[in-house]
Write a protein that holds these residues in place. Structure first.
Motif, PDB file in Angstrom:
ATOM      1  N   SER A 226       0.838  -1.194   0.000  1.00 32.79           N
ATOM      2  CA  SER A 226       0.000   0.000   0.000  1.00 32.79           C
ATOM      3  C   SER A 226       0.878   1.251   0.000  1.00 32.79           C
ATOM      4  O   SER A 226       2.044   1.215   0.387  1.00 32.79           O
ATOM      5  N   ARG A 227       0.310   2.381  -0.439  1.00 32.16           N
ATOM      6  CA  ARG A 227       1.081   3.629  -0.456  1.00 32.16           C
ATOM      7  C   ARG A 227       1.549   4.010   0.941  1.00 32.16           C
ATOM      8  O   ARG A 227       2.697   4.444   1.135  1.00 32.16           O
ATOM      9  N   SER A 228       0.659   3.851   1.910  1.00 36.58           N
ATOM     10  CA  SER A 228       1.009   4.189   3.276  1.00 36.58           C
ATOM     11  C   SER A 228       2.145   3.307   3.785  1.00 36.58           C
ATOM     12  O   SER A 228       3.102   3.793   4.398  1.00 36.58           O
ATOM     13  N   ALA A 229       2.042   2.015   3.542  1.00 35.94           N
ATOM     14  CA  ALA A 229       3.078   1.081   4.006  1.00 35.94           C
ATOM     15  C   ALA A 229       4.426   1.393   3.367  1.00 35.94           C
ATOM     16  O   ALA A 229       5.466   1.372   4.035  1.00 35.94           O
ATOM     17  N   ARG A 230       4.416   1.688   2.078  1.00 35.26           N
ATOM     18  CA  ARG A 230       5.679   2.002   1.403  1.00 35.26           C
ATOM     19  C   ARG A 230       6.296   3.276   1.965  1.00 35.26           C
ATOM     20  O   ARG A 230       7.512   3.360   2.156  1.00 35.26           O
ATOM     21  N   TRP A 231       5.457   4.277   2.228  1.00 33.12           N
ATOM     22  CA  TRP A 231       5.962   5.536   2.779  1.00 33.12           C
ATOM     23  C   TRP A 231       6.551   5.334   4.176  1.00 33.12           C
ATOM     24  O   TRP A 231       7.648   5.823   4.489  1.00 33.12           O
ATOM     25  N   ILE A 232       5.818   4.611   5.023  1.00 25.93           N
ATOM     26  CA  ILE A 232       6.283   4.353   6.395  1.00 25.93           C
ATOM     27  C   ILE A 232       7.605   3.598   6.373  1.00 25.93           C
ATOM     28  O   ILE A 232       8.562   3.960   7.071  1.00 25.93           O
ATOM     29  N   ALA A 233       7.676   2.556   5.559  1.00 22.71           N
ATOM     30  CA  ALA A 233       8.887   1.739   5.502  1.00 22.71           C
ATOM     31  C   ALA A 233      10.082   2.547   5.020  1.00 22.71           C
ATOM     32  O   ALA A 233      11.173   2.488   5.606  1.00 22.71           O
ATOM     33  N   ALA A 234       9.886   3.322   3.954  1.00 23.84           N
ATOM     34  CA  ALA A 234      10.996   4.095   3.396  1.00 23.84           C
ATOM     35  C   ALA A 234      11.507   5.121   4.402  1.00 23.84           C
ATOM     36  O   ALA A 234      12.725   5.279   4.581  1.00 23.84           O
ATOM     37  N   ASP A 235      10.591   5.810   5.062  1.00 26.52           N
ATOM     38  CA  ASP A 235      10.995   6.844   6.012  1.00 26.52           C
ATOM     39  C   ASP A 235      11.696   6.233   7.222  1.00 26.52           C
ATOM     40  O   ASP A 235      12.728   6.745   7.685  1.00 26.52           O
ATOM     41  N   ALA A 236      11.146   5.141   7.739  1.00 26.70           N
ATOM     42  CA  ALA A 236      11.735   4.501   8.917  1.00 26.70           C
ATOM     43  C   ALA A 236      13.107   3.899   8.601  1.00 26.70           C
ATOM     44  O   ALA A 236      14.061   4.084   9.367  1.00 26.70           O
ATOM     45  N   LEU A 237      13.207   3.203   7.487  1.00 25.89           N
ATOM     46  CA  LEU A 237      14.486   2.569   7.139  1.00 25.89           C
ATOM     47  C   LEU A 237      15.579   3.608   6.898  1.00 25.89           C
ATOM     48  O   LEU A 237      16.747   3.389   7.250  1.00 25.89           O
ATOM     49  N   ARG A 238      15.202   4.714   6.311  1.00 23.82           N
ATOM     50  CA  ARG A 238      16.179   5.784   6.054  1.00 23.82           C
ATOM     51  C   ARG A 238      16.824   6.246   7.370  1.00 23.82           C
ATOM     52  O   ARG A 238      18.040   6.431   7.443  1.00 23.82           O
ATOM     53  N   GLU A 239      16.001   6.433   8.389  1.00 21.22           N
ATOM     54  CA  GLU A 239      16.552   6.914   9.654  1.00 21.22           C
ATOM     55  C   GLU A 239      17.205   5.805  10.464  1.00 21.22           C
ATOM     56  O   GLU A 239      18.297   5.981  11.009  1.00 21.22           O
ATOM     57  N   LEU A 240      16.551   4.656  10.540  1.00 25.51           N
ATOM     58  CA  LEU A 240      17.057   3.591  11.406  1.00 25.51           C
ATOM     59  C   LEU A 240      18.381   3.012  10.920  1.00 25.51           C
ATOM     60  O   LEU A 240      19.173   2.508  11.713  1.00 25.51           O
ATOM     61  N   ARG A 241      18.629   3.096   9.611  1.00 23.89           N
ATOM     62  CA  ARG A 241      19.897   2.597   9.062  1.00 23.89           C
ATOM     63  C   ARG A 241      20.950   3.698   8.906  1.00 23.89           C
ATOM     64  O   ARG A 241      22.069   3.418   8.480  1.00 23.89           O
ATOM     65  N   SER A 242      20.591   4.911   9.241  1.00 20.38           N
ATOM     66  CA  SER A 242      21.508   6.033   9.035  1.00 20.38           C
ATOM     67  C   SER A 242      22.747   5.890   9.911  1.00 20.38           C
ATOM     68  O   SER A 242      22.729   5.265  10.982  1.00 20.38           O
ATOM     69  N   ASP A 243      23.848   6.472   9.460  1.00 21.26           N
ATOM     70  CA  ASP A 243      25.100   6.430  10.220  1.00 21.26           C
ATOM     71  C   ASP A 243      24.925   7.081  11.588  1.00 21.26           C
ATOM     72  O   ASP A 243      25.467   6.589  12.585  1.00 21.26           O
ATOM     73  N   ALA A 244      24.167   8.186  11.636  1.00 20.17           N
ATOM     74  CA  ALA A 244      23.988   8.903  12.902  1.00 20.17           C
ATOM     75  C   ALA A 244      23.329   8.024  13.962  1.00 20.17           C
ATOM     76  O   ALA A 244      23.784   7.952  15.109  1.00 20.17           O
ATOM     77  N   VAL A 245      22.257   7.311  13.571  1.00 21.38           N
ATOM     78  CA  VAL A 245      21.557   6.449  14.523  1.00 21.38           C
ATOM     79  C   VAL A 245      22.416   5.250  14.903  1.00 21.38           C
ATOM     80  O   VAL A 245      22.527   4.894  16.075  1.00 21.38           O
ATOM     81  N   GLN A 246      23.047   4.628  13.920  1.00 27.15           N
ATOM     82  CA  GLN A 246      23.865   3.449  14.203  1.00 27.15           C
ATOM     83  C   GLN A 246      25.045   3.786  15.121  1.00 27.15           C
ATOM     84  O   GLN A 246      25.357   3.034  16.058  1.00 27.15           O
ATOM     85  N   LYS A 247      25.685   4.906  14.884  1.00 30.33           N
ATOM     86  CA  LYS A 247      26.811   5.292  15.747  1.00 30.33           C
ATOM     87  C   LYS A 247      26.349   5.604  17.164  1.00 30.33           C
ATOM     88  O   LYS A 247      27.010   5.245  18.140  1.00 30.33           O
ATOM     89  N   ARG A 248      25.205   6.269  17.286  1.00 34.66           N
ATOM     90  CA  ARG A 248      24.702   6.587  18.605  1.00 34.66           C
ATOM     91  C   ARG A 248      24.361   5.324  19.398  1.00 34.66           C
ATOM     92  O   ARG A 248      24.672   5.202  20.585  1.00 34.66           O
ATOM     93  N   LEU A 249      23.738   4.356  18.723  1.00 32.50           N
ATOM     94  CA  LEU A 249      23.371   3.109  19.400  1.00 32.50           C
ATOM     95  C   LEU A 249      24.616   2.294  19.761  1.00 32.50           C
ATOM     96  O   LEU A 249      24.646   1.648  20.816  1.00 32.50           O
ATOM     97  N   GLN A 250      25.630   2.347  18.932  1.00 36.21           N
ATOM     98  CA  GLN A 250      26.871   1.654  19.254  1.00 36.21           C
ATOM     99  C   GLN A 250      27.539   2.276  20.492  1.00 36.21           C
ATOM    100  O   GLN A 250      28.070   1.567  21.336  1.00 36.21           O
ATOM    101  N   ARG A 251      27.479   3.593  20.583  1.00 33.02           N
ATOM    102  CA  ARG A 251      28.052   4.263  21.765  1.00 33.02           C
ATOM    103  C   ARG A 251      27.293   3.889  23.018  1.00 33.02           C
ATOM    104  O   ARG A 251      27.883   3.716  24.093  1.00 33.02           O
ATOM    105  N   LYS A 252      25.965   3.756  22.917  1.00 32.74           N
ATOM    106  CA  LYS A 252      25.171   3.362  24.082  1.00 32.74           C
ATOM    107  C   LYS A 252      25.503   1.946  24.524  1.00 32.74           C
ATOM    108  O   LYS A 252      25.464   1.635  25.711  1.00 32.74           O
ATOM    109  N   THR A 253      25.832   1.089  23.560  1.00 30.28           N
ATOM    110  CA  THR A 253      26.140  -0.315  23.862  1.00 30.28           C
ATOM    111  C   THR A 253      27.526  -0.458  24.488  1.00 30.28           C
ATOM    112  O   THR A 253      27.751  -1.324  25.346  1.00 30.28           O
ATOM    113  N   ALA A 254      28.466   0.377  24.034  1.00 26.26           N
ATOM    114  CA  ALA A 254      29.860   0.268  24.499  1.00 26.26           C
ATOM    115  C   ALA A 254      29.985   0.539  25.995  1.00 26.26           C
ATOM    116  O   ALA A 254      29.237   1.286  26.573  1.00 26.26           O
TER     117      ALA A 254
END
Length: 254
Positions: A226-254
């Motif tokens: 669906s259009r809504s599902a595609r929009w939600i997925a694209a927006d979420a994946l863009r942020e959740l896979r971003s370098d900024a988010v991944q680096k921040r989560l790695q720092r929290k884990t360390a």
């Protein structure tokens, strides 16, 4: 020995109580509404329409002014309930700011949610009042199945806030709600799909494990088509896979 003058005497417990009572009496419903009317700004009222806030009863008051006024009043759940019944937009936002989370009941949440008519009232209630209340998680699950646009938004807005306000919640609770997000990702209504996306992204930014779970769910949502599902997925994946988010989560884990 010279008697101490009344003006220099230390305030007694009773005098402090009288001042506190006088302050409480000052901010009754009538006084609050009179003050809100004095803050009304036609320019702010016009901007509300631009930002998608279409309500019948509003003065037009900026958010910073409402927050300042809430601090002057202090927490007062009884007054919050009275202000809510007025149906005035800013009075209801103020009610969410001065309400007391520990006094919120499930039945009261259900009564108020029936009155939700704009995204900003929904988000204010979820952020400042409901996210710290005992019925929060139960209501988020229940409201997710409701048809009304702003009731359903409240479900996902609430979880978006719980994702960083509820420090004690186990990961399993968020994983279960990811299934709710997947189930409701088909809803095309703007205020719902944005809240679904918001909850998904916030869950995925809580920690590394939930990031991986949220990405997995986003991939499944994208396959819904669906259009809504595609929009939600694209927006979420863009942020959740971003370098900024991944680096921040790695720092929290360390």
């Amino acid at each position: 020995m010279k008697a101490r003058s009344r003006s220099s005497s230390i305030p007694t417990k009773h005098s402090r109580q009288r001042r506190a009572q006088g302050h409480a009496l000052r901010w009754n419903k009538t006084a609050v509404l009179r003050h809100l009317q004095g803050l009304a700004d036609p320019k702010v009222r016009a901007k509300m329409e631009y930002f998608g806030v279409h309500v019948p009863k509003a003065y037009g008051i900026s958010t910073p002014l409402l927050h300042q006024f809430a601090k002057r009043i202090g927490k007062d759940h009884r007054l919050a309930r009275q202000l809510w019944t007025t149906g005035i937009h800013e009075a209801r936002i103020l009610a969410t700011l001065i309400g007391e989370s520990e006094k919120v009941t499930a039945s009261e949440m259900d009564r108020w949610v029936r009155d939700f008519d704009s995204w900003d009232v929904v988000d204010a209630a979820c952020c400042y009042l409901y996210a710290h209340s005992k019925p929060a998680w139960n209501k988020a699950a229940t409201w997710s199945r409701r048809r009304e646009e702003f009731v359903k938004r409240a479900s996902f807005s609430l979880v978006a806030y719980l994702s960083y306000k509820d420090k004690a919640a186990p990961d399993a609770r968020f994983v279960r709600f990811l299934r709710v997000i997947e189930r409701e990702a088909h809803d095309e209504r703007n205020f719902v799909k944005k809240a679904v996306d918001w909850a998904l992204r916030n869950i995925g930014k809580r920690n590394i494990r939930l990031n991986q779970e949220a990405i997995r769910v986003a991939e499944k949502i994208r396959q819904q088509g669906s259009r809504s599902a595609r929009w939600i997925a694209a927006d979420a994946l863009r942020e959740l896979r971003s370098d900024a988010v991944q680096k921040r989560l790695q720092r929290k884990t360390a």
